[in-house]
Design a protein around this motif. Structure first.
Motif, mmCIF file in Angstrom:
data_model
loop_
_atom_site.group_PDB
_atom_site.id
_atom_site.type_symbol
_atom_site.label_atom_id
_atom_site.label_comp_id
_atom_site.label_asym_id
_atom_site.label_seq_id
_atom_site.Cartn_x
_atom_site.Cartn_y
_atom_site.Cartn_z
ATOM 1 N N THR A 168 70.908 16.701 87.574
ATOM 2 C CA THR A 168 70.851 17.978 88.104
ATOM 3 C C THR A 168 72.375 18.120 88.107
ATOM 4 O OG1 THR A 168 69.011 17.682 89.664
ATOM 5 C CG2 THR A 168 70.610 19.320 90.201
ATOM 6 N N SER A 169 73.253 17.415 88.447
ATOM 7 C CA SER A 169 74.728 17.912 88.357
ATOM 8 C C SER A 169 75.224 17.877 87.169
ATOM 9 C CB SER A 169 75.585 16.698 89.341
ATOM 10 O OG SER A 169 76.952 17.162 89.265
ATOM 11 N N MET A 170 74.855 16.938 86.182
ATOM 12 C CA MET A 170 75.456 17.119 84.912
ATOM 13 C C MET A 170 74.772 18.409 84.216
ATOM 14 S SD MET A 170 75.368 13.482 83.472
ATOM 15 C CE MET A 170 73.877 12.481 84.079
ATOM 16 N N ALA A 171 73.407 18.805 84.662
ATOM 17 C CA ALA A 171 72.929 19.995 83.788
ATOM 18 C C ALA A 171 73.608 21.093 84.207
ATOM 19 C CB ALA A 171 71.322 19.932 84.474
ATOM 20 N N VAL B 15 76.587 21.437 84.347
ATOM 21 C CA VAL B 15 77.712 21.826 83.343
ATOM 22 C C VAL B 15 77.698 22.326 82.311
ATOM 23 C CG1 VAL B 15 79.520 20.155 82.253
ATOM 24 C CG2 VAL B 15 78.682 19.464 84.420
ATOM 25 N N ILE B 16 76.425 22.107 81.691
ATOM 26 C CA ILE B 16 76.303 23.066 80.575
ATOM 27 C C ILE B 16 76.598 24.645 80.552
ATOM 28 C CG2 ILE B 16 74.591 23.681 78.759
ATOM 29 C CD1 ILE B 16 73.455 20.635 79.252
ATOM 30 N N PRO B 17 75.760 25.395 81.597
ATOM 31 C CA PRO B 17 76.178 26.806 81.665
ATOM 32 C C PRO B 17 77.715 27.061 81.935
ATOM 33 C CG PRO B 17 74.674 26.098 83.349
ATOM 34 C CD PRO B 17 74.673 24.710 82.448
ATOM 35 N N SER B 18 78.199 26.245 82.686
ATOM 36 C CA SER B 18 79.648 26.385 83.161
ATOM 37 C C SER B 18 80.599 26.145 81.917
ATOM 38 C CB SER B 18 79.958 25.077 84.172
ATOM 39 O OG SER B 18 79.466 25.294 85.303
ATOM 40 N N ALA B 19 80.127 25.228 81.156
ATOM 41 C CA ALA B 19 81.013 24.924 79.802
ATOM 42 C C ALA B 19 80.976 26.260 78.927
ATOM 43 C CB ALA B 19 80.658 23.544 79.316
ATOM 44 N N ILE B 20 79.764 26.660 78.558
ATOM 45 C CA ILE B 20 79.459 27.719 77.839
ATOM 46 C C ILE B 20 79.980 29.015 78.326
ATOM 47 C CG2 ILE B 20 77.511 29.301 77.009
ATOM 48 C CD1 ILE B 20 75.674 26.792 76.924
ATOM 49 N N THR B 21 80.098 29.451 79.555
ATOM 50 C CA THR B 21 80.685 30.431 80.140
ATOM 51 C C THR B 21 82.272 30.311 79.999
ATOM 52 O OG1 THR B 21 78.875 30.591 81.712
ATOM 53 C CG2 THR B 21 81.284 31.999 82.118
ATOM 54 N N ALA B 22 82.778 29.152 80.381
ATOM 55 C CA ALA B 22 84.178 28.875 80.172
ATOM 56 C C ALA B 22 84.886 29.152 78.638
ATOM 57 C CB ALA B 22 84.530 27.449 80.738
ATOM 58 N N THR B 23 83.988 28.552 77.822
ATOM 59 C CA THR B 23 84.469 28.570 76.349
ATOM 60 C C THR B 23 84.332 30.057 75.909
ATOM 61 O OG1 THR B 23 83.241 26.383 75.872
ATOM 62 C CG2 THR B 23 83.573 27.879 73.944
ATOM 63 N N ARG B 24 83.357 30.777 76.242
ATOM 64 C CA ARG B 24 83.148 32.166 75.857
ATOM 65 C C ARG B 24 84.363 33.237 76.362
ATOM 66 N NH1 ARG B 24 77.632 35.095 76.779
ATOM 67 N NH2 ARG B 24 78.678 36.411 75.549
ATOM 68 N N LYS B 25 84.691 32.644 77.689
ATOM 69 C CA LYS B 25 85.708 33.373 78.497
ATOM 70 C C LYS B 25 87.189 33.094 77.487
ATOM 71 C CE LYS B 25 87.810 35.967 81.771
ATOM 72 N NZ LYS B 25 87.493 37.290 81.545
ATOM 73 N N GLN B 26 87.348 31.911 77.064
ATOM 74 C CA GLN B 26 88.702 31.574 76.665
ATOM 75 C C GLN B 26 88.619 32.215 75.393
ATOM 76 O OE1 GLN B 26 91.211 30.158 78.313
ATOM 77 N NE2 GLN B 26 89.994 30.124 80.228
ATOM 78 N N TYR B 27 87.634 32.290 74.587
ATOM 79 C CA TYR B 27 87.399 32.769 73.471
ATOM 80 C C TYR B 27 87.687 34.395 73.290
ATOM 81 C CZ TYR B 27 85.832 34.372 68.676
ATOM 82 O OH TYR B 27 85.739 34.712 67.490
ATOM 83 N N ALA B 28 87.196 34.931 74.417
ATOM 84 C CA ALA B 28 87.661 36.412 74.506
ATOM 85 C C ALA B 28 88.961 36.471 74.869
ATOM 86 C CB ALA B 28 86.752 36.916 75.887
ATOM 87 N N LEU B 29 89.580 35.615 75.534
ATOM 88 C CA LEU B 29 91.201 35.882 76.046
ATOM 89 C C LEU B 29 92.075 35.424 74.762
ATOM 90 C CD1 LEU B 29 91.157 34.506 79.431
ATOM 91 C CD2 LEU B 29 91.337 36.851 78.870
#
Length: 100
Positions: free
Chosen positions: A58-61, A63-77
């Motif tokens: 559950t904890s590892m699962a 991570v997936i939406p967190s990583a996707i959100t962080a990647t999209r945000k860093q790309y946008a910046l």
């Protein structure tokens, strides 16, 4: 129905608190979430024989939406080197496939 709402509220609070503490101290969210999950998951019917596996998964699962959100945000910046990212993504997928 009331029990389901209570569970959702409790797990939402756990997510908010673990995210806040993780950001405040700069630690991984699993460091905070795993002990909480181990305490709360038996309350929702998870047996002791699989408790650690379910808590870890559950904890590892999460991570997936967190990583996707962080990647999209860093790309946008404009902070994401897309060429470097592509080389890492290929390696990550291969590593995950071999690790599983």
């Amino acid at each position: 129905m009331d029990d389901l709402v209570l569970r959702i509220i409790i797990f939402a609070i756990v997510g908010l608190v673990s995210g806040f503490i993780s950001g405040l101290f700069g630690i991984g969210g699993s460091t905070v979430r795993l002990p909480i999950f181990i305490y709360l998951l038996p309350w929702v019917g998870i047996g002791q024989s699989v408790l650690m596996h379910v808590a870890s998964a559950t904890s590892m699962a999460l991570v997936i939406p967190s990583a996707i959100t962080a990647t999209r945000k860093q790309y946008a910046l404009g902070n994401l080197d897309v060429g470097f990212y592509k080389t890492w993504v290929i390696g990550l997928f291969i590593g995950v496939a071999l690790g599983v």
